[in-house]
Design a protein around this motif. Structure first.
Motif, PDB file in Angstrom:
ATOM      1  N   GLY A 292     -19.771 -72.574   7.290  1.00 20.28           N
ATOM      2  CA  GLY A 292     -20.323 -72.825   8.627  1.00 20.28           C
ATOM      3  C   GLY A 292     -19.583 -72.061   9.704  1.00 20.28           C
ATOM      4  O   GLY A 292     -20.195 -71.491  10.616  1.00 20.28           O
ATOM      5  N   LEU A 293     -18.254 -72.039   9.613  1.00 20.55           N
ATOM      6  CA  LEU A 293     -17.474 -71.265  10.587  1.00 20.55           C
ATOM      7  C   LEU A 293     -17.763 -69.774  10.464  1.00 20.55           C
ATOM      8  O   LEU A 293     -17.879 -69.068  11.475  1.00 20.55           O
ATOM      9  CB  LEU A 293     -15.988 -71.532  10.411  1.00 20.55           C
ATOM     10  CG  LEU A 293     -15.491 -72.888  10.897  1.00 20.55           C
ATOM     11  CD1 LEU A 293     -14.037 -73.084  10.513  1.00 20.55           C
ATOM     12  CD2 LEU A 293     -15.677 -73.017  12.394  1.00 20.55           C
ATOM     13  N   ALA A 294     -17.898 -69.290   9.229  1.00 15.63           N
ATOM     14  CA  ALA A 294     -18.213 -67.872   9.028  1.00 15.63           C
ATOM     15  C   ALA A 294     -19.580 -67.525   9.612  1.00 15.63           C
ATOM     16  O   ALA A 294     -19.739 -66.500  10.284  1.00 15.63           O
ATOM     17  CB  ALA A 294     -18.167 -67.528   7.541  1.00 15.63           C
ATOM     18  N   VAL A 295     -20.556 -68.385   9.395  1.00 18.85           N
ATOM     19  CA  VAL A 295     -21.893 -68.142   9.937  1.00 18.85           C
ATOM     20  C   VAL A 295     -21.875 -68.220  11.459  1.00 18.85           C
ATOM     21  O   VAL A 295     -22.514 -67.405  12.144  1.00 18.85           O
ATOM     22  CB  VAL A 295     -22.913 -69.143   9.335  1.00 18.85           C
ATOM     23  CG1 VAL A 295     -24.229 -69.120  10.082  1.00 18.85           C
ATOM     24  CG2 VAL A 295     -23.129 -68.837   7.857  1.00 18.85           C
ATOM     25  N   LEU A 296     -21.120 -69.156  12.018  1.00 18.32           N
ATOM     26  CA  LEU A 296     -20.989 -69.271  13.470  1.00 18.32           C
ATOM     27  C   LEU A 296     -20.418 -67.982  14.060  1.00 18.32           C
ATOM     28  O   LEU A 296     -20.948 -67.439  15.037  1.00 18.32           O
ATOM     29  CB  LEU A 296     -20.106 -70.466  13.821  1.00 18.32           C
ATOM     30  CG  LEU A 296     -19.803 -70.697  15.298  1.00 18.32           C
ATOM     31  CD1 LEU A 296     -21.071 -71.075  16.039  1.00 18.32           C
ATOM     32  CD2 LEU A 296     -18.746 -71.773  15.452  1.00 18.32           C
ATOM     33  N   VAL A 297     -19.361 -67.471  13.448  1.00 15.20           N
ATOM     34  CA  VAL A 297     -18.747 -66.233  13.921  1.00 15.20           C
ATOM     35  C   VAL A 297     -19.723 -65.065  13.784  1.00 15.20           C
ATOM     36  O   VAL A 297     -19.864 -64.239  14.695  1.00 15.20           O
ATOM     37  CB  VAL A 297     -17.435 -65.956  13.151  1.00 15.20           C
ATOM     38  CG1 VAL A 297     -16.931 -64.553  13.399  1.00 15.20           C
ATOM     39  CG2 VAL A 297     -16.388 -66.978  13.546  1.00 15.20           C
ATOM     40  N   ILE A 298     -20.423 -64.994  12.668  1.00 14.65           N
ATOM     41  CA  ILE A 298     -21.367 -63.889  12.447  1.00 14.65           C
ATOM     42  C   ILE A 298     -22.503 -63.926  13.456  1.00 14.65           C
ATOM     43  O   ILE A 298     -22.884 -62.888  14.012  1.00 14.65           O
ATOM     44  CB  ILE A 298     -21.903 -63.925  11.002  1.00 14.65           C
ATOM     45  CG1 ILE A 298     -20.803 -63.506  10.031  1.00 14.65           C
ATOM     46  CG2 ILE A 298     -23.126 -63.043  10.833  1.00 14.65           C
ATOM     47  CD1 ILE A 298     -21.139 -63.732   8.577  1.00 14.65           C
ATOM     48  N   VAL A 299     -23.040 -65.113  13.719  1.00 15.52           N
ATOM     49  CA  VAL A 299     -24.162 -65.226  14.667  1.00 15.52           C
ATOM     50  C   VAL A 299     -23.722 -64.800  16.066  1.00 15.52           C
ATOM     51  O   VAL A 299     -24.410 -64.010  16.734  1.00 15.52           O
ATOM     52  CB  VAL A 299     -24.727 -66.662  14.673  1.00 15.52           C
ATOM     53  CG1 VAL A 299     -25.646 -66.893  15.860  1.00 15.52           C
ATOM     54  CG2 VAL A 299     -25.470 -66.930  13.376  1.00 15.52           C
ATOM     55  N   PHE A 300     -22.569 -65.294  16.518  1.00 16.60           N
ATOM     56  CA  PHE A 300     -22.117 -64.922  17.864  1.00 16.60           C
ATOM     57  C   PHE A 300     -21.675 -63.463  17.940  1.00 16.60           C
ATOM     58  O   PHE A 300     -21.918 -62.792  18.949  1.00 16.60           O
ATOM     59  CB  PHE A 300     -20.998 -65.857  18.343  1.00 16.60           C
ATOM     60  CG  PHE A 300     -21.529 -67.163  18.857  1.00 16.60           C
ATOM     61  CD1 PHE A 300     -22.285 -67.217  20.017  1.00 16.60           C
ATOM     62  CD2 PHE A 300     -21.288 -68.341  18.171  1.00 16.60           C
ATOM     63  CE1 PHE A 300     -22.788 -68.414  20.496  1.00 16.60           C
ATOM     64  CE2 PHE A 300     -21.779 -69.545  18.630  1.00 16.60           C
ATOM     65  CZ  PHE A 300     -22.539 -69.583  19.797  1.00 16.60           C
ATOM     66  N   ALA A 301     -21.054 -62.953  16.898  1.00 19.84           N
ATOM     67  CA  ALA A 301     -20.661 -61.542  16.887  1.00 19.84           C
ATOM     68  C   ALA A 301     -21.890 -60.641  16.878  1.00 19.84           C
ATOM     69  O   ALA A 301     -21.920 -59.613  17.566  1.00 19.84           O
ATOM     70  CB  ALA A 301     -19.781 -61.246  15.672  1.00 19.84           C
ATOM     71  N   PHE A 302     -22.907 -61.032  16.126  1.00 26.00           N
ATOM     72  CA  PHE A 302     -24.133 -60.245  16.074  1.00 26.00           C
ATOM     73  C   PHE A 302     -24.842 -60.255  17.428  1.00 26.00           C
ATOM     74  O   PHE A 302     -25.318 -59.219  17.902  1.00 26.00           O
ATOM     75  CB  PHE A 302     -25.059 -60.783  14.973  1.00 26.00           C
ATOM     76  CG  PHE A 302     -26.227 -59.903  14.672  1.00 26.00           C
ATOM     77  CD1 PHE A 302     -26.047 -58.671  14.068  1.00 26.00           C
ATOM     78  CD2 PHE A 302     -27.516 -60.301  14.994  1.00 26.00           C
ATOM     79  CE1 PHE A 302     -27.116 -57.852  13.781  1.00 26.00           C
ATOM     80  CE2 PHE A 302     -28.595 -59.495  14.712  1.00 26.00           C
ATOM     81  CZ  PHE A 302     -28.398 -58.265  14.100  1.00 26.00           C
ATOM     82  N   GLY A 303     -24.880 -61.432  18.071  1.00 26.85           N
ATOM     83  CA  GLY A 303     -25.472 -61.519  19.415  1.00 26.85           C
ATOM     84  C   GLY A 303     -24.690 -60.691  20.417  1.00 26.85           C
ATOM     85  O   GLY A 303     -25.276 -60.008  21.269  1.00 26.85           O
ATOM     86  N   GLY A 304     -23.356 -60.727  20.325  1.00 23.03           N
ATOM     87  CA  GLY A 304     -22.527 -59.910  21.213  1.00 23.03           C
ATOM     88  C   GLY A 304     -22.725 -58.426  20.964  1.00 23.03           C
ATOM     89  O   GLY A 304     -22.770 -57.628  21.916  1.00 23.03           O
ATOM     90  N   LEU A 305     -22.855 -58.046  19.713  1.00 26.75           N
ATOM     91  CA  LEU A 305     -23.098 -56.640  19.379  1.00 26.75           C
ATOM     92  C   LEU A 305     -24.432 -56.162  19.942  1.00 26.75           C
ATOM     93  O   LEU A 305     -24.528 -55.037  20.462  1.00 26.75           O
ATOM     94  CB  LEU A 305     -23.070 -56.451  17.855  1.00 26.75           C
ATOM     95  CG  LEU A 305     -23.288 -55.033  17.349  1.00 26.75           C
ATOM     96  CD1 LEU A 305     -22.121 -54.141  17.778  1.00 26.75           C
ATOM     97  CD2 LEU A 305     -23.445 -55.030  15.844  1.00 26.75           C
ATOM     98  N   LEU A 306     -25.440 -57.001  19.875  1.00 24.78           N
ATOM     99  CA  LEU A 306     -26.745 -56.634  20.432  1.00 24.78           C
ATOM    100  C   LEU A 306     -26.647 -56.448  21.948  1.00 24.78           C
ATOM    101  O   LEU A 306     -27.292 -55.563  22.519  1.00 24.78           O
ATOM    102  CB  LEU A 306     -27.790 -57.689  20.087  1.00 24.78           C
ATOM    103  CG  LEU A 306     -28.186 -57.800  18.613  1.00 24.78           C
ATOM    104  CD1 LEU A 306     -29.167 -58.947  18.410  1.00 24.78           C
ATOM    105  CD2 LEU A 306     -28.774 -56.501  18.108  1.00 24.78           C
TER     106      LEU A 306
ATOM    107  N   VAL B  82     -23.824 -55.596  23.643  1.00 29.97           N
ATOM    108  CA  VAL B  82     -23.016 -54.403  23.909  1.00 29.97           C
ATOM    109  C   VAL B  82     -23.833 -53.137  23.710  1.00 29.97           C
ATOM    110  O   VAL B  82     -23.723 -52.179  24.485  1.00 29.97           O
ATOM    111  CB  VAL B  82     -21.756 -54.395  22.998  1.00 29.97           C
ATOM    112  CG1 VAL B  82     -21.058 -53.051  23.025  1.00 29.97           C
ATOM    113  CG2 VAL B  82     -20.809 -55.497  23.424  1.00 29.97           C
ATOM    114  N   LEU B  83     -24.677 -53.131  22.684  1.00 31.17           N
ATOM    115  CA  LEU B  83     -25.505 -51.959  22.404  1.00 31.17           C
ATOM    116  C   LEU B  83     -26.732 -51.878  23.307  1.00 31.17           C
ATOM    117  O   LEU B  83     -27.497 -50.918  23.219  1.00 31.17           O
ATOM    118  CB  LEU B  83     -25.940 -51.953  20.939  1.00 31.17           C
ATOM    119  CG  LEU B  83     -24.822 -51.787  19.913  1.00 31.17           C
ATOM    120  CD1 LEU B  83     -25.371 -51.900  18.503  1.00 31.17           C
ATOM    121  CD2 LEU B  83     -24.105 -50.463  20.105  1.00 31.17           C
TER     122      LEU B  83
END
Length: 164
Positions: A51-65, A67-68
């Motif tokens: 769950g923590l890994a998925v939480l980090v991935i979801v927020f990192a992916f949203g942040g990457l979108l 930034v790009l």
């Protein structure tokens, strides 16, 4: 029909009804709950690391979108694809976590729903009676013989050309 996996403690003896108290039955299919609620689904199922890994991935992916500077429509499609991936892999992560906790894979059953799968898996587990329960004088467990190393093989078909 859907496939379900039964997970029991590694030290469970076949046919032991007490082992079923600690059992877990996991559906081997797309998880709509994980698709819709992502990391919350993992937390509800007590899959803290996943769950923590998925939480980090979801927020990192949203942040990457962000930034790009991805277009809103493309970002929405990308997020839906990420959630679809999470929905596809959620039950596999659940099985992985159960294996880490000591609940190994004991059986695989196909059924129409969870209740039928539970009935089939439990009936098959209880039908397995150890030999010591069935006989008064149980035979000792066979000691595995030493394994012989196979002869080295060169090529794909070593026995194809035998001398005549």
């Amino acid at each position: 029909m859907t496939t379900y996996t039964l997970h029991l403690p590694r030290d469970a003896r076949p046919g032991d009804p007490a082992a079923l108290e600690e059992s877990e039955l996991v559906k081997d299919a797309f998880s709509w709950g994980a698709f819709l609620f992502t990391f919350l689904w993992f937390f509800v199922h007590r899959l803290w690391l996943a769950g923590l890994a998925v939480l980090v991935i979801v927020f990192a992916f949203g942040g990457l979108l962000e930034v790009l500077n991805v277009h809103k429509g493309a970002g929405t499609v990308a997020m839906l694809l990420l959630q679809a991936l999470i929905g596809l892999e959620a039950n596999s992560l659940r099985r992985w976590t159960l294996a880490r906790r000591g609940l190994g894979l004991a059986d695989v059953v196909a059924a129409d729903d969870q209740d039928e799968a539970e009935a089939k898996a439990f009936a098959r587990w209880l039908a397995q009676r150890p030999a010591s329960v069935l006989t008064r004088n149980p035979a000792p467990a066979p000691v595995p013989s030493t394994l012989r190393r196979p002869d080295p093989v060169i090529g794909l078909f070593p026995d194809a050309e035998r001398p005549r």
